[in-house]
Structures are given as structure tokens and as C-alpha cells.
Design an enzyme around this catalytic site. Structure first.
Site, mmCIF file in Angstrom:
data_model
loop_
_atom_site.group_PDB
_atom_site.id
_atom_site.type_symbol
_atom_site.label_atom_id
_atom_site.label_comp_id
_atom_site.label_asym_id
_atom_site.label_seq_id
_atom_site.Cartn_x
_atom_site.Cartn_y
_atom_site.Cartn_z
ATOM 1 N N GLU A 179 -7.077 -1.656 -6.954
ATOM 2 C CA GLU A 179 -7.958 -2.591 -6.224
ATOM 3 C C GLU A 179 -9.375 -2.565 -6.772
ATOM 4 O O GLU A 179 -10.053 -3.597 -6.814
ATOM 5 C CB GLU A 179 -7.979 -2.245 -4.728
ATOM 6 N N TRP A 231 -0.144 3.360 7.803
ATOM 7 C CA TRP A 231 0.313 2.590 6.647
ATOM 8 C C TRP A 231 1.771 2.228 6.861
ATOM 9 O O TRP A 231 2.599 3.081 7.173
ATOM 10 C CB TRP A 231 0.100 3.325 5.325
ATOM 11 N N TYR A 257 -5.511 -0.006 6.374
ATOM 12 C CA TYR A 257 -4.562 0.419 7.402
ATOM 13 C C TYR A 257 -5.370 0.937 8.591
ATOM 14 O O TYR A 257 -6.174 1.862 8.434
ATOM 15 C CB TYR A 257 -3.656 1.553 6.896
ATOM 16 N N ARG A 258 -5.129 0.374 9.765
ATOM 17 C CA ARG A 258 -5.906 0.764 10.948
ATOM 18 C C ARG A 258 -5.751 2.261 11.255
ATOM 19 O O ARG A 258 -4.727 2.874 10.897
ATOM 20 C CB ARG A 258 -5.448 -0.052 12.152
ATOM 21 N N ASN A 281 -5.224 3.884 -5.141
ATOM 22 C CA ASN A 281 -4.905 2.675 -4.385
ATOM 23 C C ASN A 281 -5.869 2.559 -3.202
ATOM 24 O O ASN A 281 -6.269 3.566 -2.625
ATOM 25 C CB ASN A 281 -3.466 2.739 -3.856
ATOM 26 N N ASP A 315 -2.145 -6.626 17.987
ATOM 27 C CA ASP A 315 -2.095 -6.872 16.540
ATOM 28 C C ASP A 315 -2.294 -8.336 16.163
ATOM 29 O O ASP A 315 -2.429 -9.197 17.022
ATOM 30 C CB ASP A 315 -0.758 -6.337 15.990
HETATM 31 C C1 LIG Z 1 -7.585 -6.571 9.271
HETATM 32 C C2 LIG Z 1 -6.338 -6.064 8.623
HETATM 33 C C3 LIG Z 1 -5.649 -4.983 9.167
HETATM 34 C C4 LIG Z 1 -4.499 -4.485 8.574
HETATM 35 N N1 LIG Z 1 -3.871 -3.411 9.120
HETATM 36 C C5 LIG Z 1 -2.810 -2.859 8.493
HETATM 37 C C6 LIG Z 1 -2.223 -1.658 8.997
HETATM 38 O O1 LIG Z 1 -2.613 -1.119 10.023
HETATM 39 N N2 LIG Z 1 -1.183 -1.132 8.296
HETATM 40 C C7 LIG Z 1 -0.700 -1.678 7.143
HETATM 41 O O2 LIG Z 1 0.194 -1.127 6.530
HETATM 42 N N3 LIG Z 1 -1.215 -2.860 6.676
HETATM 43 C C8 LIG Z 1 -2.271 -3.434 7.305
HETATM 44 N N4 LIG Z 1 -2.836 -4.576 6.816
HETATM 45 C C9 LIG Z 1 -2.229 -5.245 5.650
HETATM 46 C C10 LIG Z 1 -2.529 -4.518 4.361
HETATM 47 O O3 LIG Z 1 -3.884 -4.152 4.266
HETATM 48 C C11 LIG Z 1 -2.156 -5.376 3.156
HETATM 49 O O4 LIG Z 1 -0.789 -5.699 3.239
HETATM 50 C C12 LIG Z 1 -2.447 -4.723 1.834
HETATM 51 O O5 LIG Z 1 -2.041 -5.563 0.782
HETATM 52 C C13 LIG Z 1 -1.777 -3.398 1.706
HETATM 53 O O6 LIG Z 1 -2.194 -2.809 0.515
HETATM 54 P P1 LIG Z 1 -1.222 -1.905 -0.356
HETATM 55 O O7 LIG Z 1 -0.122 -2.795 -0.842
HETATM 56 O O8 LIG Z 1 -2.114 -1.397 -1.461
HETATM 57 O O9 LIG Z 1 -0.714 -0.834 0.522
HETATM 58 C C14 LIG Z 1 -3.991 -5.093 7.400
HETATM 59 C C15 LIG Z 1 -4.658 -6.201 6.857
HETATM 60 C C16 LIG Z 1 -5.820 -6.680 7.450
HETATM 61 C C17 LIG Z 1 -6.524 -7.864 6.844
#
Ligand SMILES: Cc1cc2nc3c(=O)[nH]c(=O)nc-3n(C[C@H](O)[C@H](O)[C@H](O)COP(=O)(O)O)c2cc1C
Length: 481
Positions: free
Chosen positions: A232, A186, A172-173, A168, A281
Site C-alpha cells: 500500500e 481482520w 480493520y476496526r 501490508n 456496520d
Molecule cells: C471504514 C472501513 C472499515 C473497514 N473495516 C474493516 C474491518 O473491520 N475488517 C476488515 O477485514 N476489513 C475492513 N474494511 C475493508 C478493508 O479495509 C479492505 O477490504 C482492504 O482492501 C483490506 O486490505 P487487505 O486486502 O490489505 O487486507 C474496512 C473498510 C473501510 C473503508
């Protein structure tokens, strides 16, 4: 045109005069944010900061920060065309003319091209550092004054499902704690956290890799709300019509984008957590500090001359809004496949994607709006939607003024509002407790007698066509331009 890495895309933006190089020295602490925010709010170009205090690397930012750049990043001129492509692919219409048959074959070919291609030698491994490295050597930004520290803001976090072996990638920052550790933010509902819990259950520490950079489609894919188990890298390969090149990481059992700029390899230990945040955020508010897992970086690989990619989030509109809008357009055909009565959907940027959805439907039975409200609350990351407003099909939900006019006039609060409870986005600060709370569905459709409406629903006011044509014809005669 499809880009194989970040620098190809940067070169293209420069040719299009949609990227500005900043040669003056800037501070990664707040100064980059203030500059980028001003440019972003004006709908300005992508930026490449060439001289960033305390680091040898340039910082690329705002690369996806307009409808046009987001479209180019995905290899199209307008990302609505991807919506059309998915719509055609999902239509299941087998009565095709020759052009449609050729397109269907092309789409099938693209599906076959979606598997990542493993290579042995990769630009992202030109330099390998297993001992002497420090995360402080990278131009990591402190974005806002109240932030708990410096944050890597555009990371592609790569984890593995220990049962299926599927990888996956999520964005996540990551807050830098010291030379070799970061936070791993996450959200509990996201797939990285799911893989972490699965690995913890087996009593193992979880290997993890983080890519910075790579081709723009893969970077976008890390933000896309794909169902758990859809990888992805495959999705990016499908969108690109060309496989993403991957290479085996040096010290962990994961495949990473071969043409990334920088790769961080390491592990997250189950049971270890540390306060992460606060962080300014994308809601426009600080998310408060909370306990999150710790990422131990044990190896860094990178190009000889890496470019550090970053983004800033804050009060919208910001760069992430255009990524979210691409997702809205791209995923609508999949939602419509399950709910063909949906005509259109707008996630207004002020609602930062999880707070508000405006949806128009072909209403064909009493309480139809409520069916859709409940359906959306059961749909992937749409489950977080705090306010859902449903309109009749003729309402243009992309026009928020028109939608507000319809809602304010059509809704009887005692009858047309559903309050429910369920999971909320981790970033929601309004609910009394984190990650779950109340949601509101609003039925702004015209009410039918079968729905208990016994009065006469009034007609909307429109001028007669005859009079409009006459006034069109005489417009100049009245003395108007
Ligand atoms: C710039 C940016 C920063 C993000 N930061 C976070 C974060 O810190 N933590 C998080 O869980 N999702 C964050 N997201 C949202 C996730 O990347 C997004 O929901 C993604 O679909 C998660 O992927 P997953 O379902 O494979 O976990 C961010 C999205 C963007 C565009």
C-alpha cells in the site's frame, strides 16, 4: 495538490469551506455518530469536533465523505481522472504523439517515486509512551447503541509477511477491550489475516503497528483491494507522485507513516482470541460478535497535539461509500485490461460493494455474459459479489433505473440466472453459514438465436429524429416553457 498529512488536508478543506469546526462539547458515545450521520445523509461537510468529552484531542470525521472531498484527498479534482490515467498507462499503445509521450514519461517518473522514503525524525514520534498510557485517553467512539464497546474506526493496520518481509496496510476496526488491548477485526480473506496465519505457522507472535492519520492517499490505500504482495505504501507513493515518508517504529520492526498523528505499537499472539463486536456496520446492520485476535499495545508514539481521525459506518450513504466509489473507478482499468469486452461497471452503494455489480459488455459470442460472471467471481475481492448483472454495451449501468428496466424486461428467470457457491464477505448475514454461500449471476443481455432464443427479439421504442426536431422547434408554440 498533494497533502503530506491530515492537518494539511483539514486546513485545505477549511479554506474550501468544506469543513465545520464544532466548538460545543460532544460525547464520543453515540452523540458524534448522530451528528455525523445527519450531516453525512445531507451530503454535508467534513467535521472537526474540538471538544470531546473525556479527551484532550479533537476528532476529525467525514473527511472523505463526498465525491469532491474524496477526489481532493487523492490530489485530483475528479477521481475519474485517475481512471483515465490508469487507462492510458495500461493501454500499451506505443504509437504516441508528443503530449502522450510526455505523459507516459511522467507516469514512469511517478512509478519511480512510489518507494517510501525513510526518515530518522518524525512528527508521529514527538511523544513516546512505553508505560503510562491508556487507550481510554483517546476520543474513541461508541458509534451505535448496540455496539459492544468503543471502536477505533479509521486505523491503518500495518503487518509484515514473514517470508517476503513486505508490509501490508489494511483498515480493520479495533474494539477497545481495556487500557492496553483491543480486538483485531481482520476478516479471514484479508491480507492482515493472511500474514497472521503465516506468522502463526512459524510459531511466532506477530508484531504490529497501527497508524491513525497520515496523508489522505495512504489512508485511502489501506482500504484499496490491492493484490497480496503489492504494498500500500508503494501504491500510495505512485498515486501521490511523491514518496510517503516513513519512520522505523520505536519498539517493533515495522516502518510507519512518519506524518501520522498517532502510532500504536504492539503484538498479536497466536492462539489468543476474544469476543469482538457487535458493531453497527456498513451494511446498515450490526455484525454479530465473534472471536478475533487480541492486539496488545506496548507503546504509543504521537505528535504533541494529535488530531484523532474517525469515521462512522451504517446504512448507506456514508463516508466509506465515497472511498468505495474511488476504488470502483480506479480499479476498472485493471479489470478491463484482463477483460477488454467490459465497457463499464457500477457497484451501487445500496449493495455496499460486495453485494452487487452492474456490468455492461460488448457481447460477441453466445454465453458471453456467463464468461464475465464467472470471471468476476475469480477476481480478488470481487469474488465476494453476491449479485452480478450483465448488460449489453449500450446500457448505462450508472443509471440504476435504466439497468433495472433492462433486467426486469430482458431476463427469463429459467434461462438467464446462474446460481453458484463460493466465498462471501464476512459481513454477509443472509447465508446460512458465515463467510460462504450462494451467489447469483444474471444475464440481462439481449438473447441471440445461437443462445436458443427462437422468437423475434423486439426493438426498443424510439421516436424518429425528424419528429423530435420538429417538436423541439415548436415547443414554445405549444405553450410550454
Ligand atoms: C471504514 C472501513 C472499515 C473497514 N473495516 C474493516 C474491518 O473491520 N475488517 C476488515 O477485514 N476489513 C475492513 N474494511 C475493508 C478493508 O479495509 C479492505 O477490504 C482492504 O482492501 C483490506 O486490505 P487487505 O486486502 O490489505 O487486507 C474496512 C473498510 C473501510 C473503508
Amino acid at each position: 495538490m498533494i497533502w503530506d498529512d491530515l492537518r494539511e488536508f483539514i486546513r485545505f478543506l477549511e479554506e474550501k469551506k468544506d469543513l465545520v469546526r464544532i466548538k460545543a462539547e460532544v460525547d464520543p458515545v453515540l452523540e458524534v455518530t448522530e451528528i455525523t450521520d445527519r450531516i453525512s445523509k445531507k451530503g454535508g461537510p467534513a467535521l472537526l469536533f474540538e471538544k470531546v468529552k473525556g479527551s484532550q484531542m479533537p476528532v476529525a470525521i467525514n473527511l472523505f465523505g463526498s465525491y469532491q472531498r474524496m477526489s481532493w484527498a487523492l490530489g485530483v479534482d475528479d477521481f475519474n481522472s485517475i481512471n483515465q490515467r490508469f487507462t492510458e498507462l495500461l493501454r500499451g499503445d506505443f504509437d504516441l504523439n508528443l503530449r502522450q509521450k510526455v505523459e507516459a514519461l511522467y507516469n514512469l517518473y511517478k512509478l519511480s517515486a512510489s518507494k517510501p522514503k525513510e526518515v530518522r525524525k518524525a512528527p508521529c514520534q514527538e511523544i513516546v509512551m512505553e508505560r503510562d498510557f491508556s487507550l481510554f485517553d483517546y476520543p474513541v467512539l461508541k458509534c451505535w447503541p448496540g455496539d459492544g464497546g468503543r471502536f477505533i474506526t479509521l486505523p491503518l493496520v500495518i503487518t509484515k509477511d514473514p517470508e517476503s518481509g513486505k508490509q501490508n496496510i489494511g483498515m480493520y476496526r479495533m474494539q477497545i477491550f481495556d487500557k492496553k488491548t483491543t480486538g483485531m477485526h481482520w476478516h479471514t480473506h484479508h491480507d492482515g489475516a493472511v500474514n497472521f496465519r503465516k506468522t502463526a505457522k512459524l510459531g511466532r507472535r506477530m508484531e504490529l503497528a497501527v497508524a491513525l492519520g497520515g496523508d489522505p492517499v495512504t489512508i485511502y490505500a489501506a482500504t484499496a483491494p490491492l493484490p497480496y504482495g503489492i504494498e500500500e505504501l508503494f501504491f500510495a507513493g505512485f498515486l501521490r507522485g511523491k514518496p510517503v515518508e516513513v519512520v522505523r517504529a520505536k519498539t517493533v520492526d515495522l516502518l510507519v507513516p512518519a506524518r501520522a498523528e498517532i502510532i500504536l505499537e504492539g503484538y498479536v499472539d497466536t492462539g489468543e482470541a476474544r469476543k469482538e463486536g457487535p458493531f453497527g456496520d456498513h451494511t446498515g446492520y450490526y455484525s454479530v460478535a465473534a472471536d478475533y485476535p487480541v492486539f496488545h499495545v506496548t507503546c504509543i508514539t504521537m505528535r504533541k497535539d494529535p488530531i484523532y481521525p474517525a469515521t462512522i459506518v451504517g446504512r448507506p450513504p456514508m463516508e466509506d461509500c465515497y472511498m468505495g466509489k474511488a476504488t470502483e473507478r480506479m480499479f476498472l482499468p485493471f479489470i478491463k485490461m484482463q477483460f477488454p469486452e467490459i465497457v463499464d461497471m457500477n457497484l451501487p452503494i445500496e449493495g455496499v460493494f460486495h453485494n452487487c455489480a452492474l456490468i455492461s459488455i460488448k457481447k460477441s459470442f453466445p454465453m458471453h455474459a456467463r464468461k464475465i460472471i464467472n470471471a468476476i467471481w475469480g477476481l480478488g475481492q470481487m469474488m465476494f459479489t453476491k449479485f452480478i448483472l450483465i448488460f449489453d454495451e449500450e446500457v448505462n449501468v450508472q443509471n440504476t433505473s435504466e439497468a433495472a428496466w433492462k433486467a426486469f424486461n430482458n431476463v427469463d428467470p429459467a434461462r438467464d440466472i446462474v446460481i453458484s457457491e463460493g466465498p462471501l464477505d464476512v459481513l454477509d448475514h443472509s447465508s446460512p453459514r458465515p463467510i460462504y454461500g450462494a451467489k447469483m449471476g444474471i444475464d440481462a443481455t439481449k438473447k441471440w438465436p445461437e443462445e436458443g432464443y427462437q422468437r423475434e427479439w423486439p426493438d426498443e421504442i424510439h421516436m424518429s429524429e425528424e419528429m423530435r426536431r420538429l417538436v423541439d422547434k415548436r415547443w414554445k408554440e405549444y405553450g410550454f416553457e
